[in-house]
Design a protein around this motif. Sequence first.
Motif, PDB file in Angstrom:
ATOM      1  N   SER A   1     -11.201  -7.975 -89.505  1.00 48.03           N
ATOM      2  CA  SER A   1     -11.467  -8.905 -88.249  1.00 48.03           C
ATOM      3  C   SER A   1     -10.762  -8.312 -86.995  1.00 48.03           C
ATOM      4  O   SER A   1     -11.336  -8.422 -85.826  1.00 48.03           O
ATOM      5  CB  SER A   1     -10.478 -10.245 -88.424  1.00 48.03           C
ATOM      6  OG  SER A   1      -9.381 -10.028 -88.355  1.00 48.03           O
ATOM      7  N   VAL A   2      -9.702  -7.447 -87.028  1.00 48.30           N
ATOM      8  CA  VAL A   2      -9.346  -6.549 -85.903  1.00 48.30           C
ATOM      9  C   VAL A   2     -10.373  -5.491 -85.573  1.00 48.30           C
ATOM     10  O   VAL A   2     -10.811  -5.314 -84.425  1.00 48.30           O
ATOM     11  CB  VAL A   2      -8.231  -5.671 -86.435  1.00 48.30           C
ATOM     12  CG1 VAL A   2      -7.677  -4.766 -85.120  1.00 48.30           C
ATOM     13  CG2 VAL A   2      -6.911  -6.773 -86.625  1.00 48.30           C
ATOM     14  N   LEU A   3     -11.084  -4.921 -86.721  1.00 49.56           N
ATOM     15  CA  LEU A   3     -12.283  -3.904 -86.206  1.00 49.56           C
ATOM     16  C   LEU A   3     -13.204  -4.610 -85.573  1.00 49.56           C
ATOM     17  O   LEU A   3     -13.761  -3.957 -84.622  1.00 49.56           O
ATOM     18  CB  LEU A   3     -12.539  -3.409 -87.663  1.00 49.56           C
ATOM     19  CG  LEU A   3     -11.842  -2.454 -88.257  1.00 49.56           C
ATOM     20  CD1 LEU A   3     -12.350  -1.805 -89.441  1.00 49.56           C
ATOM     21  CD2 LEU A   3     -11.663  -0.891 -87.259  1.00 49.56           C
ATOM     22  N   LYS A   4     -13.670  -6.036 -86.112  1.00 48.81           N
ATOM     23  CA  LYS A   4     -14.898  -6.366 -85.354  1.00 48.81           C
ATOM     24  C   LYS A   4     -14.417  -6.915 -84.062  1.00 48.81           C
ATOM     25  O   LYS A   4     -15.356  -7.239 -83.296  1.00 48.81           O
ATOM     26  CB  LYS A   4     -15.301  -7.558 -86.556  1.00 48.81           C
ATOM     27  CG  LYS A   4     -15.917  -7.090 -87.700  1.00 48.81           C
ATOM     28  CD  LYS A   4     -16.300  -8.339 -88.502  1.00 48.81           C
ATOM     29  CE  LYS A   4     -17.288  -7.917 -89.546  1.00 48.81           C
ATOM     30  NZ  LYS A   4     -17.703  -9.297 -90.468  1.00 48.81           N
ATOM     31  N   GLN A   5     -13.202  -7.239 -83.767  1.00 49.23           N
ATOM     32  CA  GLN A   5     -12.809  -7.802 -82.536  1.00 49.23           C
ATOM     33  C   GLN A   5     -13.439  -6.526 -81.401  1.00 49.23           C
ATOM     34  O   GLN A   5     -13.112  -6.967 -80.212  1.00 49.23           O
ATOM     35  CB  GLN A   5     -11.510  -8.025 -82.531  1.00 49.23           C
ATOM     36  CG  GLN A   5     -11.103  -8.813 -81.420  1.00 49.23           C
ATOM     37  CD  GLN A   5      -9.570  -9.126 -81.306  1.00 49.23           C
ATOM     38  OE1 GLN A   5      -8.711  -8.683 -82.041  1.00 49.23           O
ATOM     39  NE2 GLN A   5      -9.133 -10.109 -80.641  1.00 49.23           N
ATOM     40  N   GLY A   6     -13.365  -5.416 -81.738  1.00 49.47           N
ATOM     41  CA  GLY A   6     -13.746  -4.483 -80.911  1.00 49.47           C
ATOM     42  C   GLY A   6     -12.406  -4.042 -80.245  1.00 49.47           C
ATOM     43  O   GLY A   6     -12.711  -3.545 -78.741  1.00 49.47           O
ATOM     44  N   GLN A   7     -11.336  -3.850 -80.663  1.00 48.59           N
ATOM     45  CA  GLN A   7     -10.120  -3.038 -80.003  1.00 48.59           C
ATOM     46  C   GLN A   7     -10.270  -1.805 -79.739  1.00 48.59           C
ATOM     47  O   GLN A   7     -10.941  -1.222 -80.316  1.00 48.59           O
ATOM     48  CB  GLN A   7      -9.018  -3.569 -80.987  1.00 48.59           C
ATOM     49  CG  GLN A   7      -8.546  -4.869 -81.174  1.00 48.59           C
ATOM     50  CD  GLN A   7      -8.269  -5.789 -79.746  1.00 48.59           C
ATOM     51  OE1 GLN A   7      -7.907  -5.107 -79.020  1.00 48.59           O
ATOM     52  NE2 GLN A   7      -8.691  -6.929 -79.745  1.00 48.59           N
ATOM     53  N   LYS A   8      -9.513  -1.154 -78.930  1.00 50.39           N
ATOM     54  CA  LYS A   8      -9.442   0.226 -78.438  1.00 50.39           C
ATOM     55  C   LYS A   8      -9.447   1.050 -79.612  1.00 50.39           C
ATOM     56  O   LYS A   8      -8.583   0.647 -80.507  1.00 50.39           O
ATOM     57  CB  LYS A   8      -8.625   0.402 -77.257  1.00 50.39           C
ATOM     58  CG  LYS A   8      -7.209   0.553 -77.703  1.00 50.39           C
ATOM     59  CD  LYS A   8      -6.332   1.147 -76.672  1.00 50.39           C
ATOM     60  CE  LYS A   8      -4.836   1.354 -77.143  1.00 50.39           C
ATOM     61  NZ  LYS A   8      -4.092   1.695 -75.888  1.00 50.39           N
ATOM     62  N   GLU A   9     -10.115   2.103 -79.644  1.00 51.15           N
ATOM     63  CA  GLU A   9      -9.899   3.071 -80.610  1.00 51.15           C
ATOM     64  C   GLU A   9      -8.668   3.652 -80.862  1.00 51.15           C
ATOM     65  O   GLU A   9      -7.892   4.067 -79.744  1.00 51.15           O
ATOM     66  CB  GLU A   9     -10.889   4.403 -80.326  1.00 51.15           C
ATOM     67  CG  GLU A   9     -10.786   5.557 -81.420  1.00 51.15           C
ATOM     68  CD  GLU A   9     -11.439   5.132 -82.658  1.00 51.15           C
ATOM     69  OE1 GLU A   9     -10.971   5.584 -83.601  1.00 51.15           O
ATOM     70  OE2 GLU A   9     -12.069   4.102 -82.898  1.00 51.15           O
ATOM     71  N   THR A  10      -7.974   3.644 -82.005  1.00 50.21           N
ATOM     72  CA  THR A  10      -6.636   4.025 -82.200  1.00 50.21           C
ATOM     73  C   THR A  10      -6.274   5.428 -82.282  1.00 50.21           C
ATOM     74  O   THR A  10      -5.197   5.819 -82.813  1.00 50.21           O
ATOM     75  CB  THR A  10      -5.807   3.356 -83.201  1.00 50.21           C
ATOM     76  OG1 THR A  10      -6.649   3.466 -84.612  1.00 50.21           O
ATOM     77  CG2 THR A  10      -5.933   1.831 -82.808  1.00 50.21           C
ATOM     78  N   THR A  11      -7.182   6.371 -82.146  1.00 52.47           N
ATOM     79  CA  THR A  11      -6.929   7.635 -82.161  1.00 52.47           C
ATOM     80  C   THR A  11      -7.257   8.132 -80.662  1.00 52.47           C
ATOM     81  O   THR A  11      -7.718   7.645 -80.043  1.00 52.47           O
ATOM     82  CB  THR A  11      -8.161   8.528 -83.036  1.00 52.47           C
ATOM     83  OG1 THR A  11      -9.282   8.159 -82.386  1.00 52.47           O
ATOM     84  CG2 THR A  11      -8.198   8.297 -84.376  1.00 52.47           C
ATOM     85  N   THR A  12      -6.292   8.996 -80.282  1.00 55.20           N
ATOM     86  CA  THR A  12      -6.196   9.559 -79.055  1.00 55.20           C
ATOM     87  C   THR A  12      -6.680  11.136 -78.847  1.00 55.20           C
ATOM     88  O   THR A  12      -6.344  11.881 -79.681  1.00 55.20           O
ATOM     89  CB  THR A  12      -4.735   9.510 -78.521  1.00 55.20           C
ATOM     90  OG1 THR A  12      -4.054   8.369 -78.609  1.00 55.20           O
ATOM     91  CG2 THR A  12      -4.549  10.174 -77.279  1.00 55.20           C
ATOM     92  N   ASP A  13      -7.877  11.398 -78.010  1.00 56.05           N
ATOM     93  CA  ASP A  13      -8.257  12.611 -77.991  1.00 56.05           C
ATOM     94  C   ASP A  13      -8.841  13.071 -78.965  1.00 56.05           C
ATOM     95  O   ASP A  13      -8.379  14.067 -79.709  1.00 56.05           O
ATOM     96  CB  ASP A  13      -7.215  13.541 -77.362  1.00 56.05           C
ATOM     97  CG  ASP A  13      -8.125  14.910 -76.448  1.00 56.05           C
ATOM     98  OD1 ASP A  13      -7.417  15.817 -76.268  1.00 56.05           O
ATOM     99  OD2 ASP A  13      -9.388  14.702 -76.653  1.00 56.05           O
TER     100      ASP A  13
END
Length: 415
Positions: A184-196
């Motif tokens: 559900s967290v993925l589907k919610q469209g949260q910001k990508e948790t990798t940086t650069d």
Amino acid sequence: MTATSIWKNNTFMRLFYSYSISMFGRWFDMVAIMILFSYIWEANPIIIALIPVAYALPHAFLSQFAGILADRFNKVKLMLTADIATVILTLTLLTAPNPWIAISIILLRAIFTVIHFPAQQSLIKHVVKKELIMKAVSLNGSVDQLTKIIGPFIGGALASAFTPHLSLLINAVAYFISALILLSVLKQGQKETTTDTHKKEKVPFWQSWKEGWIVVLQSKIIIVSILFSLISFTGVQMVDAQIAVLLREIAPTRPELVGWIMASSGAGALVIIWFLNRMDQLSSYGLILGGSVFLIGAGFGGVGFLYVGVPSIIPVILGFIAGLGVGLFSIGINYILQKETSEANIGRVSGIFSSITSLMILFAPLIGGMLVNWFDTSTVYQMIGIVLTSIGLIGIVLRKVLWGGKITSNKQQTA
């Protein structure tokens, strides 16, 4: 409730619920496995001794590399994959015909769970505001202690009343629910948790591993904090398993004291964690980690002075004191990992810490067992207590020398 309340952070709360449910399932699982091996299969002591090794071995040797993955890729996807694999392997464990097959499945399952700690630490760094880090860390710490108290109690009761396979099934269901929450967290469209991400992918894997160690070795605060954490962790692991042996000698007709001490230790940890939850930040790492080592030493050392016929309240109080130290240690080191790293390297630093502490799980109990064979159990507890309280006092008195005069909570380490 203010707008900056941790409870208003929808992403973190979903991650928190996922973590809480999976932790409860994990303790159901551990109790079920011990009952399955000891009472159903009647496995010999050597095979039973391999159970904690199967849990800890992958963490000892793979956590550093899991930290690299946590820094490079989407943390939620990694944890989701690990949860799904845990569900499948736990269901497979239900069909294990003998202890050796079960040990192999447990070992394989532990390989997938290695990613959880560095990924979780990294996610907190990404989705929680700096001023709420303390709240997030203490909430997770509360779950750790609550599950250690409630999980084994309920899991053991269910396994005894029905079958240990039921507790294993509950663990599989718990991780399945955890996976659904992460989905559900993925589907919610949260910001990508990798940086650069693209930049990271160009860095060779082994160079990324080396950069993680450089971050650790170049930070005095991280090095000293890890060393103090390992001292307290090693001290606990060396004598924790011997508590039943000691109580058997001084109170052979009161086996319930083992459970009472474990419960009081968990209560002490909960009390200090709930107290720390009222704070916004930790201003002195030396007081926290030095104090944790001192309290653990006082609790365990005091146990070494127990005598035949001792009133039950005394070991309970000593367990509570040790629990206060364990709670301080748990919150202190996790807070420091959050504050003294950057979003780019927290996964690797957390993985290195997890790897080192898991090695202690493999070796410290063996060292403690040898000391008990060379000396008597009470003497070992007294020695460990004296060493830990002394080191704790050194940390408190020399905190400005060891950690520096003023903690810069916004400090960012970059690889």
